[in-house]
Motif scaffolding. Sequence first.
Motif, short mmCIF file in Angstrom:
data_model
loop_
_atom_site.label_atom_id
_atom_site.label_comp_id
_atom_site.label_asym_id
_atom_site.label_seq_id
_atom_site.Cartn_x
_atom_site.Cartn_y
_atom_site.Cartn_z
N ASN A 1 0.75 -1.04 -0.07
CA ASN A 1 -0.01 -0.13 -0.02
C ASN A 1 0.83 1.24 -0.19
O ASN A 1 1.63 1.31 0.87
CB ASN A 1 -0.84 -0.08 1.25
N LEU A 2 0.73 1.95 -0.73
CA LEU A 2 1.47 3.23 -0.77
C LEU A 2 0.44 4.58 -0.54
O LEU A 2 -0.53 4.99 -1.03
CB LEU A 2 1.87 3.60 -2.52
N GLY A 3 1.09 5.19 0.51
CA GLY A 3 0.31 6.49 0.88
C GLY A 3 0.10 7.82 0.20
O GLY A 3 1.03 7.61 -1.13
N ALA B 1 -4.75 -0.21 -2.68
CA ALA B 1 -5.35 1.14 -2.61
C ALA B 1 -6.49 0.85 -1.68
O ALA B 1 -7.33 0.13 -1.93
CB ALA B 1 -5.72 1.97 -3.75
N GLU B 2 -6.65 1.80 -0.43
CA GLU B 2 -7.85 1.54 0.34
C GLU B 2 -8.91 2.16 -0.15
O GLU B 2 -9.99 1.66 0.25
CB GLU B 2 -7.25 2.43 1.79
N ASN B 3 -9.03 2.86 -1.23
CA ASN B 3 -10.28 3.11 -1.88
C ASN B 3 -10.72 1.91 -2.58
O ASN B 3 -11.91 1.96 -3.16
CB ASN B 3 -10.21 4.25 -2.68
N GLY C 1 -3.96 -4.21 -7.66
CA GLY C 1 -3.70 -4.12 -8.98
C GLY C 1 -3.42 -2.91 -9.37
O GLY C 1 -3.57 -2.56 -10.80
N LEU C 2 -3.24 -1.92 -8.56
CA LEU C 2 -3.08 -0.55 -9.12
C LEU C 2 -1.63 -0.41 -9.75
O LEU C 2 -0.70 -0.96 -9.35
CB LEU C 2 -3.16 0.43 -7.95
N GLY C 3 -1.62 0.26 -10.90
CA GLY C 3 -0.27 0.43 -11.48
C GLY C 3 0.22 1.89 -11.40
O GLY C 3 -0.31 2.58 -10.46
N GLY C 4 1.34 2.24 -12.31
CA GLY C 4 1.70 3.79 -12.04
C GLY C 4 0.80 4.70 -12.75
O GLY C 4 -0.39 4.55 -13.05
N ASN D 1 -6.16 6.78 -7.62
CA ASN D 1 -5.52 6.15 -6.24
C ASN D 1 -6.17 6.87 -5.15
O ASN D 1 -7.05 7.53 -5.35
CB ASN D 1 -3.92 6.14 -6.18
N ALA D 2 -5.76 6.21 -3.77
CA ALA D 2 -6.25 6.93 -2.68
C ALA D 2 -6.02 8.32 -2.47
O ALA D 2 -6.71 8.97 -1.42
CB ALA D 2 -6.08 6.17 -1.43
#
Length: 217
Positions: free
Chosen positions: A23-25, A46-48, A52-55, A68-69
């Motif tokens: 998880n990235l803040g 992602a907390e939303n 499988g989120l990418g760049g 993203n979140a």
Amino acid sequence: MSEGRELIARRIARFLKNGDLVNLGIGMPTLVANYLPEGAEIDFHAENGVIGLGGAPEEGQADKDVYNAGAQKATILPGAACFDSAMSFAMIRGGHVDVTVLGALEVDQQGNLANWIVPGKMVPGMGGAMDLVAGAKTVIVAMEHCTKDGASKVLKKCSLPLTAYKKVRYIVTELCVLEVTPQGLTLLETAPGVTVEDVVAKTDADLVIPAAVGCME
């Protein structure tokens, strides 16, 4: 983007291992997804409600429905899954996140983290940071080493209200990589052109200096 922020993101990407759920803040940590080595098998959570989120999307390729979140435009990789916030936080609180990367206002030599409020300033709330640092197996802080006024953000003891107690494992700044160990806050690496003496001079915390200190690149 500054060279310091890029250096921090690139170095943190090297901590991640194939198979990790990460998880990235908000802010600087989101840059980490842009620096994975080709072929890396890392799943970003992602907390939303995404695994499988990418760049960041390429210019002109953004999808207006994919964020993203931190409400920044993002990409979703093939095989990704979307779900509601209840499921997302069940994953976090259930200890299924391997690594979380967050920014910080202060971190101290015991691994305490303060990143959610400055007394007297209006904030919307702590958000998911408290859950993430409590539930993730490894907590990495990505931040600038000093404030705009030149004061160290790596302290003997945090002065701001804590987000988490003794949860931080690694601190990565534009100057160095630090690890919280039973022996103390240990200097693992310095940035190119930065000496051990430079790091010590800009760090309030007591540091353990090994015989051999590596380089961030």
